[in-house]
Design an enzyme around this catalytic site. Sequence first.
Site, PDB file in Angstrom:
ATOM      1  N   SER A 163     -74.783  51.767 -20.423  1.00 30.00           N
ATOM      2  CA  SER A 163     -74.341  52.772 -19.882  1.00 30.00           C
ATOM      3  C   SER A 163     -74.410  53.436 -18.856  1.00 30.00           C
ATOM      4  O   SER A 163     -75.869  52.409 -18.145  1.00 30.00           O
ATOM      5  CB  SER A 163     -74.617  53.992 -20.616  1.00 30.00           C
ATOM      6  OG  SER A 163     -73.916  55.765 -20.257  1.00 30.00           O
TER       7      SER A 163
ATOM      8  N   TYR B  74     -81.238  60.531 -23.398  1.00 27.95           N
ATOM      9  CA  TYR B  74     -80.615  59.590 -23.385  1.00 27.95           C
ATOM     10  C   TYR B  74     -80.503  58.457 -22.445  1.00 27.95           C
ATOM     11  O   TYR B  74     -80.332  57.499 -22.079  1.00 27.95           O
ATOM     12  CB  TYR B  74     -78.811  59.956 -23.455  1.00 27.95           C
ATOM     13  CG  TYR B  74     -77.620  58.600 -23.732  1.00 27.95           C
ATOM     14  CD1 TYR B  74     -77.286  57.781 -24.894  1.00 27.95           C
ATOM     15  CD2 TYR B  74     -76.700  59.018 -22.503  1.00 27.95           C
ATOM     16  CE1 TYR B  74     -76.220  57.517 -24.800  1.00 27.95           C
ATOM     17  CE2 TYR B  74     -74.858  58.253 -23.172  1.00 27.95           C
ATOM     18  CZ  TYR B  74     -75.753  56.733 -24.408  1.00 27.95           C
ATOM     19  OH  TYR B  74     -74.313  56.038 -24.374  1.00 27.95           O
TER      20      TYR B  74
HETATM   21  N1  LIG Z   1     -68.418  56.695 -25.970  1.00 25.10           N
HETATM   22  C1  LIG Z   1     -69.288  56.050 -24.393  1.00 25.10           C
HETATM   23  O1  LIG Z   1     -69.056  57.159 -23.676  1.00 25.10           O
HETATM   24  C2  LIG Z   1     -69.770  55.550 -24.267  1.00 25.10           C
HETATM   25  C3  LIG Z   1     -70.528  55.395 -22.274  1.00 25.10           C
HETATM   26  C4  LIG Z   1     -71.076  54.492 -22.200  1.00 25.10           C
HETATM   27  C5  LIG Z   1     -71.588  53.453 -23.412  1.00 25.10           C
HETATM   28  N2  LIG Z   1     -71.715  54.286 -24.583  1.00 25.10           N
HETATM   29  C6  LIG Z   1     -72.523  52.660 -25.903  1.00 25.10           C
HETATM   30  O2  LIG Z   1     -71.487  52.330 -25.912  1.00 25.10           O
HETATM   31  C7  LIG Z   1     -71.579  51.918 -27.508  1.00 25.10           C
HETATM   32  C8  LIG Z   1     -71.197  52.560 -28.997  1.00 25.10           C
HETATM   33  O3  LIG Z   1     -70.687  53.705 -28.385  1.00 25.10           O
HETATM   34  P1  LIG Z   1     -69.588  54.293 -28.836  1.00 25.10           P
HETATM   35  O4  LIG Z   1     -68.439  55.445 -28.246  1.00 25.10           O
HETATM   36  O5  LIG Z   1     -68.139  53.338 -29.395  1.00 25.10           O
HETATM   37  O6  LIG Z   1     -70.084  54.871 -29.889  1.00 25.10           O
HETATM   38  P2  LIG Z   1     -69.509  55.070 -31.807  1.00 25.10           P
HETATM   39  O7  LIG Z   1     -68.482  55.413 -32.213  1.00 25.10           O
HETATM   40  O8  LIG Z   1     -69.931  56.339 -32.521  1.00 25.10           O
HETATM   41  O9  LIG Z   1     -70.558  53.578 -32.158  1.00 25.10           O
HETATM   42  C9  LIG Z   1     -71.527  53.534 -32.696  1.00 25.10           C
HETATM   43  C10 LIG Z   1     -71.666  52.425 -33.837  1.00 25.10           C
HETATM   44  O10 LIG Z   1     -73.377  52.534 -33.581  1.00 25.10           O
HETATM   45  C11 LIG Z   1     -73.804  52.020 -35.055  1.00 25.10           C
HETATM   46  N3  LIG Z   1     -75.158  52.172 -35.360  1.00 25.10           N
HETATM   47  C12 LIG Z   1     -75.265  53.769 -34.921  1.00 25.10           C
HETATM   48  N4  LIG Z   1     -76.546  54.025 -36.121  1.00 25.10           N
HETATM   49  C13 LIG Z   1     -76.528  53.077 -36.266  1.00 25.10           C
HETATM   50  C14 LIG Z   1     -77.966  51.952 -37.034  1.00 25.10           C
HETATM   51  N5  LIG Z   1     -78.892  53.014 -37.292  1.00 25.10           N
HETATM   52  N6  LIG Z   1     -77.729  50.850 -37.289  1.00 25.10           N
HETATM   53  C15 LIG Z   1     -76.698  50.176 -37.214  1.00 25.10           C
HETATM   54  N7  LIG Z   1     -75.571  50.530 -36.816  1.00 25.10           N
HETATM   55  C16 LIG Z   1     -75.659  51.799 -35.438  1.00 25.10           C
HETATM   56  C17 LIG Z   1     -72.439  53.200 -35.869  1.00 25.10           C
HETATM   57  O11 LIG Z   1     -71.890  52.751 -37.260  1.00 25.10           O
HETATM   58  P3  LIG Z   1     -72.621  53.600 -38.340  1.00 25.10           P
HETATM   59  O12 LIG Z   1     -73.270  55.115 -38.419  1.00 25.10           O
HETATM   60  O13 LIG Z   1     -71.904  52.663 -40.153  1.00 25.10           O
HETATM   61  O14 LIG Z   1     -74.258  53.110 -38.758  1.00 25.10           O
HETATM   62  C18 LIG Z   1     -71.287  52.719 -34.954  1.00 25.10           C
HETATM   63  O15 LIG Z   1     -70.972  51.638 -35.602  1.00 25.10           O
HETATM   64  C19 LIG Z   1     -72.958  52.881 -27.643  1.00 25.10           C
HETATM   65  O16 LIG Z   1     -74.157  51.888 -27.181  1.00 25.10           O
HETATM   66  C20 LIG Z   1     -72.908  53.769 -26.731  1.00 25.10           C
HETATM   67  O17 LIG Z   1     -74.764  54.455 -26.043  1.00 25.10           O
HETATM   68  C21 LIG Z   1     -70.520  54.807 -25.145  1.00 25.10           C
END
Ligand SMILES: NC(=O)c1ccc[n+]([C@@H]2O[C@H](COP(=O)([O-])OP(=O)(O)OC[C@H]3O[C@@H](n4cnc5c(N)ncnc54)[C@H](OP(=O)(O)O)[C@@H]3O)[C@@H](O)[C@H]2O)c1
Length: 260
Positions: A138, A151
Amino acid sequence: MGAKRVVVTGASSGIGAATVRRFRANGWDVVGVARRADRLAALAEETGAAVFTADLTSQTDVDGLRDYLAASGPVHALVNNAGGAMGLDSVENSSIDDWAWMYEINVLAVKRVISAILPLLRSSVQHGGSADIVTVTSIAGHVAYLGGGGYNAAKFAAHAMMEVLRLELNGEPIRVIEVAPGMVKTEEFGLVRFRGDAEKAAAPYENVPDPLTADDVAETIVSSVERPAHVNLDLVTIKPVAQAAPSRLARGELTVRAEA
Ligand SMILES: NC(=O)c1ccc[n+]([C@@H]2O[C@H](COP(=O)([O-])OP(=O)(O)OC[C@H]3O[C@@H](n4cnc5c(N)ncnc54)[C@H](OP(=O)(O)O)[C@@H]3O)[C@@H](O)[C@H]2O)c1
């Protein structure tokens, strides 16, 4: 050789699900990993991806994932995408449990999965070619912001891990790619961070013109892996034009300013 195979973690929603769709559209075999089996099953049905249910904070589950992968074919690429934020409180007042949750999934789970899958990636390049480890960090892994506390700490650590890994793998045909997104409008990231409070989850995106979509980041991940094998995009920072830094966001329509 048949299609290349990629493992995508956090495949049940957001950036991970979009990445599975993109890889499948480009002809890759994909194994999508997450905890929610029902969502993975729907994604498998939609895309033809294979799926594996695992909690990546569990060593037993990750050992099971490794055994499944080893028994089912080569692995050419790994995308560590599972992760997230919990809370927006100050360092002083935030909960230790939230910090532990963030460190577990954004740092320790990434290390655990790399330790399990790196030997499989090596096996896939024994007869030529290359392999890839992509980690979604991120901009919070590079720039601090108020309320970022745990975070920021976790994503800075994930960034450091990728830097060390690249040093360690120097001399091997394995690329280490970090994709660091800014604001991405995914359905669940904010809901997880604010424990299901939809109003709080929606607030950061309010009036921000065109935040990134999950597919914007997915396209970046897939194209970084599909670069020629000698080209390593070490660090790709991707933000919406409206975002200059984590806490510097334009709200309302983007307009040119009158000349000074
Ligand atoms: N959205 C943003 O603005 C943003 C910005 C920068 C970086 N990111 C990063 O991008 C990545 C994806 O983010 P997103 O926005 O797509 O969020 P999201 O929709 O909340 O996706 C998170 C994913 O991680 C999985 N997960 C969480 N805990 C887990 C565990 N213990 N074991 C296995 N899987 C797990 C969840 O699936 P289950 O709950 O089914 O396990 C879900 O598929 C993350 O690393 C986040 O920090 C996001």
